[in-house]
Scaffold this motif. Structure first.
Motif: not given
Length: 374
Positions: A79-84, A98-101
């Motif tokens: 998902g685009l806003d998944d955490p990496v 907290g950094v997302t894709l």
């Protein structure tokens, strides 16, 4: 086709006469139809440039790698806003949870420190070592992901490619070749070659000249050496003729399908080319530049309508998108003009502004040659 772009050809020839490059390869299509497939000068010492010469893409490689990542996003694997860290658990180290894709893909993740540290070792480390170095790094001090921007040369796409590798269960260069390049008929293009492929294509591989001094000379820090060509470097070691790189942009122009082969859905292409990062000062380049998902967008709106570094000239529409390779390459699509072009200058100049001037001048000449200038 030889005389189809007289102004553009003159821009390229003037650059060669000034010692900015030793050769150039340009491919242009309008509304899907071939306009020009130019090859000028030398591709490498003692080797004439031809339309088949396989030139370095440098950061234009990020277009291909973004398409490969978009495919796993479209498939619902991320998902685009998944955490990496949901997909690379080791990335959560040192407060990066907290950094997302989306932050990665738009260069708003705050990993410039480790990106700079990678520069000296990225082609000597293994891929596993590069990924581990990024995952163990501390985020940039005071950086709120999504609130600041800074172009990452290597780190972002090493992480995105590692996620693709884990989801697909195959090496990233193989995924790109099998899922994107070969289906699009880009049979002479690679983002990571095997040693056997380097040998097989040796006569066609171009080189980038160092044009920082008074006279061009062989050698630059472009990834031309065999150990660089065979590395996993999804943001920088793409290689192939400009006519094939242009096919990738033509596929995006047509909403994800080319010659009956669908690579992405129209909705995914629309998402990739939309503005996800707007008006932020890029701390790597010192200018405001907008970003889609892995794609650089025309940003004259932030520069009083003037051309800007790694831009697409003063005639490009606000919807133009693509990418550029460090002081050597550009590939972009202007959907409003139905224009696609890809160009390789095989001279790496000393100054961003020198390259920016030749890139913008070429783009503007092409629009004027084709009667597309407002």
């Amino acid at each position: 086709m030889t005389n189809a772009l007289p102004r553009a050809r003159q821009v390229l020839e003037d650059g060669m006469a000034a010692g900015l490059q030793v050769g150039a390869q340009l491919h242009v299509r309008l509304a899907g139809e071939l306009v020009a497939n130019l090859a000028l000068g030398l591709a490498a010492p003692g080797k004439a440039m031809t339309p088949d010469s396989m030139m370095t893409w440098l950061s234009c490689s990020k277009i291909v790698s973004s398409v490969a990542f978009a495919r796993i996003w479209e498939a619902g694997l991320v998902g685009l806003d998944d955490p990496v860290a949901a997909h690379l658990p080791e990335f959560a180290q040192n407060g990066k949870g907290g950094v997302t894709l989306r932050h990665l893909w738009t260069h708003t993740c705050g990993l410039l420190g480790v990106d700079n540290a990678l520069f000296a070792v990225r082609y000597t480390n293994t891929n596993e070592e590069n990924v581990a170095l990024i995952c163990a790094a501390r985020p940039d001090a005071g950086w709120v992901p999504g609130r600041k921007a800074g172009y990452h040369t290597s780190a972002v796409f090493l992480l995105l490619a590692e996620i693709v590798r884990r989801k697909r269960g195959r090496p990233f260069p193989q995924v790109v070749r099998e899922e994107v390049l070969l289906p699009l008929g880009m049979s002479d293009s690679f983002v990571g070659m095997t040693a056997e492929e380097v040998d097989r294509y040796a006569d066609r591989l171009g080189e980038t000249f160092d044009t920082t001094g008074a006279e061009p000379k062989p050698g630059s820090w472009a990834p031309d050496a065999p150990h660089q060509l065979t590395h996993v470097m999804p943001g920088g070691n793409g290689r192939g003729p400009m006519r094939e790189l242009a096919r990738l942009l033509e596929m995006l122009r047509r909403g994800g399908e080319l010659d009956g082969t669908r690579i992405l859905s129209p909705q995914t292409v629309a998402a990739m080319t939309a503005r996800h990062r707007t008006g932020l000062m890029d701390r790597s380049w010192g200018l405001r530049i907008d970003w889609g998902l892995g794609l650089t967008l025309d940003s004259k709106i932030h520069h009083e309508g003037r051309p800007h570094l790694y831009g697409y000239g003063r005639h490009a529409s606000p919807r133009a998108f693509g990418h550029s390779g460090f002081r050597t390459t550009t590939a972009f699509c202007d959907p409003d003009a139905q224009l696609v072009l890809a160009c390789s200058w095989n001279g790496m100049v000393a100054d961003d502004q020198v390259h920016s001037a030749r890139q913008n001048a070429l783009a503007e000449a092409i629009y004027e040659d084709l009667g597309l200038a407002p």
